[in-house]
Design an enzyme around this catalytic site. Structure first.
Site, mmCIF file in Angstrom:
data_model
loop_
_atom_site.group_PDB
_atom_site.id
_atom_site.type_symbol
_atom_site.label_atom_id
_atom_site.label_comp_id
_atom_site.label_asym_id
_atom_site.label_seq_id
_atom_site.Cartn_x
_atom_site.Cartn_y
_atom_site.Cartn_z
ATOM 1 N N ASP A 214 -44.602 -45.314 -14.127
ATOM 2 C CA ASP A 214 -43.839 -43.799 -13.651
ATOM 3 C C ASP A 214 -44.028 -42.581 -14.622
ATOM 4 O O ASP A 214 -44.134 -42.633 -15.735
ATOM 5 C CB ASP A 214 -42.356 -44.282 -13.596
ATOM 6 C CG ASP A 214 -41.442 -43.177 -12.862
ATOM 7 O OD1 ASP A 214 -41.746 -42.946 -11.658
ATOM 8 O OD2 ASP A 214 -40.640 -42.624 -13.687
ATOM 9 N N GLU A 282 -48.926 -42.480 -12.674
ATOM 10 C CA GLU A 282 -48.407 -41.731 -11.628
ATOM 11 C C GLU A 282 -48.677 -40.276 -12.515
ATOM 12 O O GLU A 282 -47.885 -40.072 -13.279
ATOM 13 C CB GLU A 282 -47.176 -42.166 -11.586
ATOM 14 C CG GLU A 282 -46.518 -40.613 -10.482
ATOM 15 C CD GLU A 282 -44.942 -40.629 -10.077
ATOM 16 O OE1 GLU A 282 -44.498 -40.329 -9.232
ATOM 17 O OE2 GLU A 282 -44.477 -41.203 -11.264
#
Length: 550
Positions: A214, A282
């Protein structure tokens, strides 16, 4: 961090160090996949129950969004214990059973590691905020106020307002790039890095095959806490944050994207290597996403894959847009590896975002499976689910509540999966779901599409099988990328196989021409045509995917 461990994936799946290259990854949002306990919230046992569906698609791996212990202020992306399962989702034993079953079905398991920040209820932060001289006092990003009491700089939170929160205990500000209950870890402290690497080891030893990382570009902040410069209005876009959010008014030069990030990623890769594990990061950046993708995936000692937001944006891809993105990627990240996604848990579903009909949905799916890079599909995408309309009183997402009604948040793409039309929960739960099931989704359930060979679900299976049957798509080079009007074309080559891909990305007929040689279709079962001559007509939203015979 000792733990009962499941059998490593390497003993259950074919050992291929490059298994990730060209892999198709299926994202599961645990709260909304399958409820096995009747409390209205999906869980790990529910995922295990539905793994045969995931395996039936032919995907290589499943990415499971966070299920760690959490107060759920940001639905699991605020972690209070990295090495346990939140009781809402089950137990570590349930997770071990999930990994074991996935491996039996030939599916690798990737989990979502949220390393840039924790919950303010994490014991690390509880200790850190207690005083300025305790053992973890420097584990988070703390700063003295300016002389007038204001925050140390102009950094903004993605969720709105200042990225700095005053803490009365320490009489200092702490940094939070997201919610104020999600304080940012201080990656300039090597003890923090070591602790996070131990987290990665914990899950690798339990048998996971890799990670989705993330906000991978948010890990390291500018140590001098310099203010971000403004961003010229014509450069602003809403790919990362909605246009109503002032976050878009800054060039985020100092609060993320720092060069020191690479050193940590190399340390993480070294931990992953003995396990044959892979990671997809990401990259959350509206201006430099592809460049960062290239930096973070170059060579053999950084991350294997990253995804940027080019195809998670609002603009529907045209032939020229796809050409430009792929060309820029090749120019800025020649040694990098992209993972392409059209939808995920943070953006409006692409059926709605791009106003897609059935034919265009099918073509875009086929295109994704033919492009160089890996591919990620989001639960329900294979059913053609559009964005659900969630009433304000049913909203759960703090992001949407903050910016309603101009931005409705992320709940519309997070509503429960529909497995059958048998009741108003679509087979997801026996009780009221945490988010309502859209009535528009019920006719698109898995059970109904299984019984219809022409349904989109089967097209996804056939498109993924096309990719699996022809390694040229997963691992091959891509050349001769062109866009002529609405027609996109490129060639893929690998191990003696040469494939020409032509896509009519419009509602109109278009002419196309074959290069010299003899070509034969390899994609008739996904709607690919067999041209009768060197110059031919492509119907709207139709492809020709042809292998060179001579």
């Amino acid at each position: 961090m000792n733990a009962m461990t499941s059998t490593p994936a390497s003993t259950l799946l074919d050992v291929d160090k490059d298994w990730w290259r060209g892999a198709v990854i299926y994202q599961v949002y645990p709260r909304s996949f399958q409820d096995s306990t009747g409390d209205g919230v999906g869980d790990l046992r529910g995922i295990t129950q539905r793994l045969p569906h995931i395996a039936s698609l032919g995907v290589d791996a499943v990415w499971i969004s966070p299920f760690f212990t959490s107060p759920m202020k940001d639905f699991g992306y605020d972690v209070s214990n990295y090495c346990d399962v939140d009781p809402m989702f089950g137990t570590l034993a349930d997770f071990d059973a999930l990994v074991s079953r996935a491996h039996e079905l030939g599916v690798r398991v990737m989990i979502d590691l949220v390393l840039s920040h924790t919950s303010d209820q994490h014991p690390w932060f509880v200790e850190s905020r207690a005083s300025t001289d305790n053992a973890k006092s420097d584990w988070y990003v703390w700063s003295e106020p300016n002389p007038d009491g204001t925050p140390p700089n102009n950094w903004l939170s993605i969720f709105g307002g200042s990225a700095w929160q005053w803490d009365a205990r320490r009489e200092q500000y702490f940094l939070h790039n997201f919610l104020s209950s999600q304080p940012d870890l201080n990656f300039h402290n090597m003890d923090v890095q070591d602790a996070l690497l131990d987290v990665a080891r914990f899950w690798l030893e339990r048998g996971v095959d890799g990670f989705r990382l993330d906000t991978i570009n948010f890990y390291v902040h500018d140590k001098q806490l310099r203010s971000n410069p403004p961003l010229e209005k014509h450069l602003r876009n809403s790919t990362i944050a909605p246009s109503v959010n002032p976050y878009n008014h800054q060039n985020h030069k100092y609060d993320k994207n720092q060069p020191e990030n690479l050193a940590f990623l190399r340390r993480l890769r070294a931990v992953m290597e003995p396990f044959n594990a892979a990671a997809v990061g990401e990259v959350g950046d509206a201006q430099f996403g592809l460049e960062l993708l290239g930096e973070y995936t170059a060579g053999d000692d950084l991350m294997q894959m990253c995804y940027a937001f080019e195809f998670l944006a609002n603009d529907r891809p045209t032939a020229s847009l796809v050409r430009d993105v792929l060309t820029r990627l090749d120019e800025t990240a020649p040694d990098g590896w992209a993972t392409w996604a059209f939808s995920n848990h943070d953006v409006k579903r692409h059926v709605t975002r791009w106003d897609m009909g059935d034919a265009s949905l099918r073509l875009m799916t086929t295109l994704m499976m033919c492009m160089r890079g890996s591919a990620c599909i989001y639960q329900g995408e294979e059913l053609g689910l559009g964005e659900a309309d969630v009433a304000f009183e049913d909203l759960q997402d703090p992001y949407g509540i903050e910016f309603w009604p101009e931005f409705k948040g992320r709940d519309g793409c997070r509503t429960p999966m529909v497995w059958s039309k048998s009741n108003d929960t679509g087979g997801f739960s026996d009780s009221k779901p945490w988010l309502p099931v859209s009535s528009n989704h019920l006719p698109l359930s898995v059970a109904q599409q299984e019984d219809d060979d022409t349904a989109l679900l089967h097209h996804y299976r056939r498109a993924i099988k096309l990719r699996a049957d022809h390694p040229v798509f997963a691992k091959g080079d891509m050349t001769n990328l062109t866009a002529t009007g609405d027609v996109l074309s490129f060639e893929r080559s690998f191990d003696g196989e040469n494939v020409l891909c032509i896509f009519n990305m419009s509602n109109d007929e278009n002419n196309a021409t074959l290069p010299a040689g003899e070509w034969t279709s390899i994609a008739k079962d996904v709607g690919g045509i067999e041209p009768a001559s060197a110059t031919f007509i492509l119907d709207p939203w139709t492809a020709a995917i042809l292998r060179k015979v001579s």
